[in-house]
Structure formats: C-alpha cells, structure tokens
Scaffold this motif. Structure first.
Motif, PDB file in Angstrom:
ATOM      1  N   HIS A   1       8.238  12.805   9.565  1.00  0.00           N
ATOM      2  CA  HIS A   1       6.798  12.670   9.753  1.00  0.00           C
ATOM      3  C   HIS A   1       6.308  11.273   9.381  1.00  0.00           C
ATOM      4  CE1 HIS A   1       6.203  17.074  10.101  1.00  0.00           C
ATOM      5  NE2 HIS A   1       5.037  16.742  10.628  1.00  0.00           N
ATOM      6  N   LEU A   2       6.984  10.659   8.409  1.00  0.00           N
ATOM      7  CA  LEU A   2       6.447   9.427   7.841  1.00  0.00           C
ATOM      8  C   LEU A   2       6.357   8.299   8.853  1.00  0.00           C
ATOM      9  CD1 LEU A   2       8.205   9.355   4.343  1.00  0.00           C
ATOM     10  CD2 LEU A   2       5.991  10.363   4.980  1.00  0.00           C
ATOM     11  N   ASN A   3       7.317   8.237   9.783  1.00  0.00           N
ATOM     12  CA  ASN A   3       7.180   7.169  10.776  1.00  0.00           C
ATOM     13  C   ASN A   3       6.885   7.721  12.169  1.00  0.00           C
ATOM     14  OD1 ASN A   3       9.642   7.983  11.610  1.00  0.00           O
ATOM     15  ND2 ASN A   3      10.563   5.946  11.677  1.00  0.00           N
ATOM     16  N   GLY A   4       6.291   8.911  12.179  1.00  0.00           N
ATOM     17  CA  GLY A   4       5.757   9.438  13.428  1.00  0.00           C
ATOM     18  C   GLY A   4       6.792   9.989  14.392  1.00  0.00           C
ATOM     19  N   LEU A   5       8.005  10.256  13.909  1.00  0.00           N
ATOM     20  CA  LEU A   5       9.012  10.854  14.796  1.00  0.00           C
ATOM     21  C   LEU A   5       8.666  12.308  15.078  1.00  0.00           C
ATOM     22  CD1 LEU A   5      12.256   9.348  13.309  1.00  0.00           C
ATOM     23  CD2 LEU A   5      11.422   9.059  15.641  1.00  0.00           C
ATOM     24  N   ILE A   6       7.972  12.922  14.129  1.00  0.00           N
ATOM     25  CA  ILE A   6       7.406  14.244  14.376  1.00  0.00           C
ATOM     26  C   ILE A   6       5.903  14.067  14.330  1.00  0.00           C
ATOM     27  CG2 ILE A   6       7.121  16.585  13.489  1.00  0.00           C
ATOM     28  CD1 ILE A   6       9.895  16.443  12.337  1.00  0.00           C
ATOM     29  N   LYS A   7       5.242  14.617  15.333  1.00  0.00           N
ATOM     30  CA  LYS A   7       3.798  14.431  15.411  1.00  0.00           C
ATOM     31  C   LYS A   7       3.115  15.308  14.374  1.00  0.00           C
ATOM     32  CE  LYS A   7       0.205  14.259  18.997  1.00  0.00           C
ATOM     33  NZ  LYS A   7      -0.831  14.720  18.096  1.00  0.00           N
ATOM     34  N   LEU A   8       2.198  14.674  13.675  1.00  0.00           N
ATOM     35  CA  LEU A   8       1.437  15.363  12.644  1.00  0.00           C
ATOM     36  C   LEU A   8       0.627  16.499  13.267  1.00  0.00           C
ATOM     37  CD1 LEU A   8       0.474  15.157   9.653  1.00  0.00           C
ATOM     38  CD2 LEU A   8      -1.360  13.698  10.497  1.00  0.00           C
ATOM     39  N   THR A   9       0.761  17.719  12.756  1.00  0.00           N
ATOM     40  CA  THR A   9      -0.051  18.817  13.294  1.00  0.00           C
ATOM     41  C   THR A   9      -1.006  19.392  12.259  1.00  0.00           C
ATOM     42  OG1 THR A   9       1.757  20.350  12.818  1.00  0.00           O
ATOM     43  CG2 THR A   9       1.594  19.538  15.083  1.00  0.00           C
ATOM     44  N   GLN A  10      -0.598  19.371  10.990  1.00  0.00           N
ATOM     45  CA  GLN A  10      -1.460  19.945   9.954  1.00  0.00           C
ATOM     46  C   GLN A  10      -1.362  19.099   8.693  1.00  0.00           C
ATOM     47  OE1 GLN A  10      -1.593  24.090   8.146  1.00  0.00           O
ATOM     48  NE2 GLN A  10      -0.941  24.514  10.223  1.00  0.00           N
ATOM     49  N   GLY A  11      -2.499  18.721   8.144  1.00  0.00           N
ATOM     50  CA  GLY A  11      -2.505  17.888   6.948  1.00  0.00           C
ATOM     51  C   GLY A  11      -2.787  16.446   7.311  1.00  0.00           C
TER      52      GLY A  11
ATOM     53  N   MET B   1       0.842  -1.214   0.000  1.00  0.00           N
ATOM     54  CA  MET B   1       0.000   0.000   0.000  1.00  0.00           C
ATOM     55  C   MET B   1       0.872   1.257   0.000  1.00  0.00           C
ATOM     56  SD  MET B   1      -3.292  -0.503   2.404  1.00  0.00           S
ATOM     57  CE  MET B   1      -2.666  -1.635   3.631  1.00  0.00           C
ATOM     58  N   PRO B   2       0.349   2.340  -0.537  1.00  0.00           N
ATOM     59  CA  PRO B   2       1.177   3.558  -0.640  1.00  0.00           C
ATOM     60  C   PRO B   2       1.243   4.345   0.679  1.00  0.00           C
ATOM     61  CG  PRO B   2      -0.993   3.949  -1.577  1.00  0.00           C
ATOM     62  CD  PRO B   2      -0.977   2.514  -1.135  1.00  0.00           C
ATOM     63  N   ILE B   3       2.107   5.336   0.671  1.00  0.00           N
ATOM     64  CA  ILE B   3       2.120   6.325   1.758  1.00  0.00           C
ATOM     65  C   ILE B   3       1.573   7.609   1.142  1.00  0.00           C
ATOM     66  CG2 ILE B   3       3.555   7.641   3.350  1.00  0.00           C
ATOM     67  CD1 ILE B   3       5.601   5.367   3.286  1.00  0.00           C
ATOM     68  N   VAL B   4       0.421   8.035   1.643  1.00  0.00           N
ATOM     69  CA  VAL B   4      -0.233   9.192   1.028  1.00  0.00           C
ATOM     70  C   VAL B   4      -0.139  10.393   1.963  1.00  0.00           C
ATOM     71  CG1 VAL B   4      -2.346  10.056  -0.022  1.00  0.00           C
ATOM     72  CG2 VAL B   4      -1.830   7.599  -0.088  1.00  0.00           C
ATOM     73  N   VAL B   5       0.547  11.419   1.507  1.00  0.00           N
ATOM     74  CA  VAL B   5       0.711  12.631   2.319  1.00  0.00           C
ATOM     75  C   VAL B   5      -0.071  13.742   1.636  1.00  0.00           C
ATOM     76  CG1 VAL B   5       2.367  14.303   3.211  1.00  0.00           C
ATOM     77  CG2 VAL B   5       3.022  11.892   2.997  1.00  0.00           C
ATOM     78  N   LYS B   6      -0.952  14.379   2.415  1.00  0.00           N
ATOM     79  CA  LYS B   6      -1.755  15.459   1.818  1.00  0.00           C
ATOM     80  C   LYS B   6      -1.673  16.724   2.646  1.00  0.00           C
ATOM     81  CE  LYS B   6      -5.154  13.051  -0.941  1.00  0.00           C
ATOM     82  NZ  LYS B   6      -6.271  12.162  -0.657  1.00  0.00           N
ATOM     83  N   ASN B   7      -1.358  17.814   1.980  1.00  0.00           N
ATOM     84  CA  ASN B   7      -1.364  19.154   2.574  1.00  0.00           C
ATOM     85  C   ASN B   7      -0.627  19.216   3.910  1.00  0.00           C
ATOM     86  OD1 ASN B   7      -4.479  18.580   1.429  1.00  0.00           O
ATOM     87  ND2 ASN B   7      -3.336  20.272   0.520  1.00  0.00           N
ATOM     88  N   LEU B   8       0.518  18.625   3.948  1.00  0.00           N
ATOM     89  CA  LEU B   8       1.291  18.584   5.186  1.00  0.00           C
ATOM     90  C   LEU B   8       2.034  19.913   5.406  1.00  0.00           C
ATOM     91  CD1 LEU B   8       2.494  16.935   7.567  1.00  0.00           C
ATOM     92  CD2 LEU B   8       4.300  16.186   6.014  1.00  0.00           C
ATOM     93  N   SER B   9       1.792  20.521   6.560  1.00  0.00           N
ATOM     94  CA  SER B   9       2.553  21.710   6.954  1.00  0.00           C
ATOM     95  C   SER B   9       3.114  21.474   8.336  1.00  0.00           C
ATOM     96  CB  SER B   9       1.664  22.955   6.988  1.00  0.00           C
ATOM     97  OG  SER B   9       1.213  23.250   5.691  1.00  0.00           O
ATOM     98  N   TYR B  10       4.249  22.097   8.613  1.00  0.00           N
ATOM     99  CA  TYR B  10       4.810  21.947   9.960  1.00  0.00           C
ATOM    100  C   TYR B  10       5.634  23.177  10.339  1.00  0.00           C
ATOM    101  CZ  TYR B  10       6.908  20.021  14.112  1.00  0.00           C
ATOM    102  OH  TYR B  10       7.281  19.813  15.409  1.00  0.00           O
ATOM    103  N   THR B  11       5.438  23.634  11.563  1.00  0.00           N
ATOM    104  CA  THR B  11       6.208  24.773  12.065  1.00  0.00           C
ATOM    105  C   THR B  11       6.906  24.367  13.360  1.00  0.00           C
ATOM    106  OG1 THR B  11       4.606  26.294  11.101  1.00  0.00           O
ATOM    107  CG2 THR B  11       6.050  27.192  12.784  1.00  0.00           C
ATOM    108  N   TYR B  12       8.223  24.530  13.389  1.00  0.00           N
ATOM    109  CA  TYR B  12       8.972  24.249  14.616  1.00  0.00           C
ATOM    110  C   TYR B  12       8.770  25.400  15.602  1.00  0.00           C
ATOM    111  CZ  TYR B  12      11.751  20.486  12.429  1.00  0.00           C
ATOM    112  OH  TYR B  12      12.166  19.332  11.831  1.00  0.00           O
ATOM    113  N   MET B  13       8.713  25.076  16.881  1.00  0.00           N
ATOM    114  CA  MET B  13       8.631  26.058  17.962  1.00  0.00           C
ATOM    115  C   MET B  13       7.538  27.087  17.729  1.00  0.00           C
ATOM    116  SD  MET B  13      12.633  26.504  18.892  1.00  0.00           S
ATOM    117  CE  MET B  13      13.176  26.752  17.233  1.00  0.00           C
ATOM    118  N   LYS B  14       6.400  26.586  17.355  1.00  0.00           N
ATOM    119  CA  LYS B  14       5.263  27.458  17.069  1.00  0.00           C
ATOM    120  C   LYS B  14       4.926  28.331  18.267  1.00  0.00           C
ATOM    121  CE  LYS B  14       1.072  27.281  14.454  1.00  0.00           C
ATOM    122  NZ  LYS B  14       0.925  26.764  13.125  1.00  0.00           N
TER     123      LYS B  14
END
Ligand SMILES: Nc1ncnc2c1ncn2[C@@H]1O[C@H](COP(=O)(O)OP(=O)(O)OP(=O)(O)O)[C@@H](O)[C@H]1O
Ligand SMILES: Nc1ncnc2c1ncn2[C@@H]1O[C@H](COP(=O)(O)OP(=O)(O)OP(=O)(O)O)[C@@H](O)[C@H]1O
Ligand SMILES: [Mg+2]
Ligand SMILES: [Mg+2]
Lengths: 281, 276
Positions: free
Chosen positions: A52-62, A1-14
């Motif tokens: 992001h792909l293996n969850g090392l950074i938590k998904l916040t947007q997208g 199965m594919p890895i589908v990433v949609k509209n992913l945005s990320y800001t460090y130290m928001k």
C-alpha cells in the motif's frame, strides 16, 4: 516527512466467495530516520501493508499520507511516490524484466531522466554494492541466474534510484550467510547517506533485533505491538502466543535471570556477560 | 544402501549469447537411503543445479548420475526417477499448476497413477502437516509468500517420493512453519525417506546427518555438522557458524571457559549457568 497510515483496512477479492480480509484497521506512523522491522506470521498482512505504501495496492479504506502525498486523493502522483519510496519485492522474479542485468538496473535511473553516463555510473555502483561483480554480470540475463543472484539484482535495481525511503520485503531470503550481513551493512550505509528511512520485513527475529531500532508485529491483519527493539523482552510471551520467536539473545538473558546482564544486540549481550563474569569472579 | 551416485559429474549452462557457465564441476559422491543431507554454499555455487541433476530436470554434460541404479541420461528411466525424487523449488510460483490448492496438490499423485481415494486421503494429510487445512479450496496464486511455500511443500509430500529435495523451500516461512516442516521431515526420515535440504540457514543445517558444502560448482567440504562447523575454512565459502555457536565462541574468546563447541541454546544456557 513521515509516512502516516491511519485506519487502513483491505480485503482481497471483495464481494466474491473468496474474499479475504488482509488488513483490519491498521494505524502506524513511520517516522523520518526510522529503521523499522516488520514481523508477523505467514499471511498476517505484512506484504499487503507495505504494498500500500507505494501505491501498488490501491487504497480502499483508511488513509495514507506518504511524505506529503495523500494516497486518498483522486489522482495521487504515483510516479513521484515510487521515486521516493523504493521497494524490493518478496520474490525477486516479480521485479526483474529486462534482457540484461545492466538494462534492468538502469531502468529506474533512466526513468528519472538521468543522462546515459549517470545511469551507467549509478547501475555500476548499485550492482557492485549488491555484491555482484559488474563485469561478470552486466550482460547476463536476469532470468538465468541463481536465486540469490536474482535477489541481488532486484536490490541493485532499487538502490540505483537512491530512494528516500527503502522498503524491503524479506530481502535476506535466498542470500548466503555472508551476503545477509553484507546486505544489512549496505542498508545501514545507504541509510546514513540517501535513504534515511528503512522498513524491512523478515521472519528472522535475530536479524531484526540486530539491525532494526523499532519493531511492528502484525497479527491476523492487525498490529499487535509496536515497540523499540530494546524493549522486546517485555513482549516475549505475546510473540510466542502468535507463533513467533524471540531473539536468541533475549532467550539467553531470560534463562540466566541475572539483572546485571542486559542487551538485545549480540555484542551488547556478550559484553555484558563477560563484564559480569569478570566482576563477580 | 546407496541410492544416489554421481561420478565426475559436470554441468554447463549456455547463455543466449552462447557463453558457457560451468555450474557444476567434477562432482563425485554417493547418498545413502534414509540420510538427511544439508547442502550449503554461497550464492551461485551450484546447489540448485546439482539438485536438478538428481531428478533429471537437467542432464549432466559430463559424467554420470545414477538414481536407484538408473542412469538419469537414459530417457526410459525418466518416469521412475521423477516419481521417486521429488523436488520443492526455490520459488513456489515455478511449481503451481492448478487454480485451486486441492487440484494443485492432486496433480503430482495423479500423474504417477495414484487412485482417487488415496489422493484424497493424502491431500488431507499433507494440508494438515503444513498447517493449511483452511486453504484447501483457495487459489494458490493468490496467497502470501509463505503460504505458497507451504502449498509447494505439501504438493511434493503428497507424491510420497523416496527422496525429497528441498531447495530453500522454507526461506519464507515463519518460525512455526519452519518447525512444522522440520517435524514432517523428521517423521519421514523415520519412515526411511531420504532428504536433501538446500539452505542458507545454519540453524537448520545443524539438524542434518551430513553437510555438503559446494563452492564454484565443486564439493569443498563433506562431513558431519560438528566437523563442518569446527572447520576454519567456513568463511571462505560465505558461510557462518550458527548463532548460538558464534555467541559461545565470542564468549570463549573473551575469557569465559566454555566447554567444547556448543550448537544448541539449551547447552549454552547450561554452560553459562554453571559458570556465572
Ligand atoms: N538458467 C541458467 N542459465 C545460465 N546460467 C545459470 C542458470 N541458472 C544458474 N546459472 C548459473 O549457474 C551457477 C550456479 O547456479 P545455481 O542456481 O546452481 O546456484 P545456487 O548455489 O543454487 O545459488 P543460490 O544460493 O543463489 O540459489 C551460477 O553462476 C548461475 O549464475
Ligand atoms: N493476491 C491475493 N489475492 C487474495 N488473497 C491474497 C492475495 N495476496 C495475499 N492474500 C491473502 O491476504 C492475507 C495477507 O497476505 P500477505 O501477503 O499480506 O501476508 P504476509 O504477512 O506478507 O505473509 P508471508 O509472511 O507469508 O509473506 C493472506 O491470508 C493471504 O492469503
Ligand atoms: Mg509477504
Ligand atoms: Mg539455488
């Protein structure tokens, strides 16, 4: 199965004065069987994307759906995710932790509840595949090794788990020239057996053009282009504008301006030049 | 003028079980002021160890290392040697000391007693040289891999040492960043600085005046890039020809009468335009 990433945005130290937007509305589907090369200038967001792909950074947007696992779910099964997607980090030191090379490489298989014999066999195989002599290195401390040896241990630790997806963040940095070739050949070999989908980040466009089938170009947190490696010639100007390089093969081809001469891979180009030379003589 | 001399130098690590690892064996060589020396060799061949012997981070277990005529094993010489031989490490995390880029860069110069005004001027100069002006007040730990490498390079440049050792310090830079560092190096060489450049990138090694190849801790080749890259033993040491040279060679082997050995793309293009 594919890895589908949609509209992913990320800001460090928001929300702090240091906040830094690293990803800006990135959409990309990594298909089963892809050999995807990711390139882009320093700081363009490549590592942030793959982490992001293996969850090392938590998904916040997208949204990300990785092999059916929805990362925007309340409690995604990160353990399962990380078993499926193996990742070699940019700096190997950030991945090594055990007292000995052997224990370090065994850690993954052990976590997957393999028997002691299986762990040993997997670790042995992986250490040798990564280009280290098992007997000479198994009892060494991973912290008391040369830079390239550490890199090889980090790679061994990941391939020992035989993940379905292999993600490598600048894996060839620190390897000697022969070691680089061996690493890529190893990746091709495991791609044909266990890890069918491979994502590699690299600054070396010659390497990427030689091995990857598809290339995604990051530019300041966005994807500037996503194309088949064979089509890279069409993006030469855009890459240069972004401080990136085009492969030597493409530079040669462009300089020669002969429609008969084709090929992005080194062998293809060489054959095509020789053929042209022989027929035109 | 000779500034570095190694006489029968050896170095052994001891691991936690007391096993001995011979990382450098019987190395004798000298390096002159103003030279641009590339050091190549397979993983584990002793390059980083050799580098650390040159600025007294490690002391030889055999033989003598002298820098500017000073024996590195004599503790009284330590300050002068460290001040004059700067080293950019393989992993920039081992080098970051402060939580703000500006302070990180100021750390080295402060330690050797440079005045505040001069330090500020240097910070501006080095950040510009590595293309990181915008990051002056950022946190070095919270950066991308390549940005950290740029800051590490800037930190050593700011000390203006007589000798700089780059230990794979450009391995994670994008092409533009590598070009920038190479430009800075060339400028510093003109000003008389000595540069020792450890790399696995053959295209970078071509730029040096001299290449030293290590294997199993010993020097196995030492010469001009043209000589080294014409040497058939190269693959024995896990090395390869630069890509352009390799393509030229394969074309030649395939029957194309290319003249001489080619290391630069422009030269290969010219040859091909002539022949095709
Ligand atoms: N801290 C240490 N303790 C014990 N052995 C070490 C230590 N650091 C390096 N070694 C060993 O010494 C030898 C030389 O290592 P060194 O780091 O000098 O190699 P290198 O040429 O820089 O390799 P690389 O290209 O991988 O960076 C290797 O066999 C390595 O395993
Ligand atoms: N831990 C962090 N905290 C704050 N900002 C960060 C952090 N890590 C990265 N950044 C910033 O996010 C942006 C993207 O970084 P990222 O590491 O994804 O880049 P990259 O494309 O992998 O670069 P490189 O080629 O240098 O490794 C950069 O501007 C960087 O400064
Ligand atoms: Mg990165
Ligand atoms: Mg090293």
């Amino acid at each position: 199965m594919p890895i589908v990433v949609k509209n992913l945005s990320y800001t460090y130290m928001k929300g702090t004065p240091y906040e830094k937007q690293a990803l800006n509305d990135v959409s990309l589907t990594i298909n089963d069987g892809d050999f995807l090369g990711i390139i882009g200038a320093t700081g363009s967001g490549k590592s942030t994307f793959v982490r992001h792909l293996n969850g090392l950074i938590k998904l916040t947007q997208g949204s990300i759906i990785a092999d059916g696992i929805d990362l925007s779910a309340k409690k995604p099964d990160l353990k399962l995710l990380r078993r499926k997607i193996g990742m070699v980090f940019q700096y190997p030191e950030s991945q090594l932790f055990a007292e000995t090379v052997f224990k370090d490489v065994c850690y993954g298989p052990k976590n997957m509840k393999k028997s002691a014999e299986e762990c040993e066999a997997l670790a042995h195989e992986a250490i040798e595949l990564a280009g280290l002599d098992f007997e000479a290195f198994k009892d060494r401390s991973p912290f008391e090794l040369s830079g390239g040896e550490k890199r090889r241990v980090a790679i061994a630790g990941v391939i020992a788990c035989k993940p379905e997806y292999l993600v490598l963040d600048e894996p060839s940095a620190g390897l000697d020239p022969k070691g680089k070739d061996e690493m890529y050949n190893l990746v091709l070999k495991i791609k044909a057996s266990t890890s069918h989908t491979v994502v590699i980040i690299s600054h070396d466009i010659d390497e990427i053009a030689e091995y990857a089938d598809r290339i995604a170009v990051f530019d300041d947190g966005r994807i500037y282009a996503d194309f088949k490696t064979a089509d890279i010639g069409q993006y030469a100007d855009g890459l240069k504008e972004r401080g990136l390089d085009v492969p030597v093969t493409v530079k040669l081809r462009n300089a020669l301006k002969l429609s008969e001469i084709t090929g992005v891979r080194q062998n293809e180009l060489i054959e095509s030049i020789l053929k042209y030379y022989k027929t035109s003589k | 003028m000779e500034i570095i001399r190694l006489e029968n130098v050896g170095f052994q690590y001891k691991d936690y079980e007391g096993n001995v690892i011979e990382a450098v064996k019987n190395v004798s060589l000298t390096i002159d002021k103003g030279q641009f020396v590339a050091v190549l060799g397979r993983n584990g061949s002793g390059k980083s160890t050799l580098a650390k012997l040159l600025n007294a981070l490690l002391l030889p277990t055999e033989g003598v290392v002298t820098v500017f005529g000073r024996d590195t094993s004599d503790a009284d010489n330590l300050f002068e040697i460290r001040k004059n031989v700067g080293m950019v490490f393989q992993n920039p995390d081992n080098q970051m000391v402060a939580s703000i880029v500006e302070d990180d860069i100021a750390f080295g110069p402060e330690n050797i007693g440079i005045e505040r005004e001069e330090i500020i001027a240097r910070i501006e100069w080095v950040l510009k040289a590595v293309g990181m002006e915008e990051y002056r007040y950022a946190a070095p730990f919270k950066m991308s891999g390549g940005q950290k490498q740029r800051i590490a390079v800037a930190g050593i440049l700011a000390m203006k040492p007589e000798v700089i050792i780059f230990d794979e310090s450009t391995s994670m830079l994008d092409p533009e960043g590598r070009g920038e560092v190479m430009d800075v190096i060339k400028r510093l060489l003109k000003e008389g600085m000595t540069v020792i450049f450890i790399t696995h990138d053959m295209n970078e090694a071509v730029e040096a005046d001299r290449i030293i190849v290590l294997d199993k801790g010993s020097v196995v080749m030492d010469g001009k890039p043209e000589t080294i890259f014409a040497d058939e033993r190269l693959p024995l040491y896990n090395l390869k020809l630069p890509l352009v040279t390799r393509i030229a060679k394969e074309l030649k082997d395939g029957g194309l009468p290319i003249n001489g050995s080619v290391t630069r793309l422009e030269a290969l293009t010219e040859e091909l335009c002539r022949l095709l």
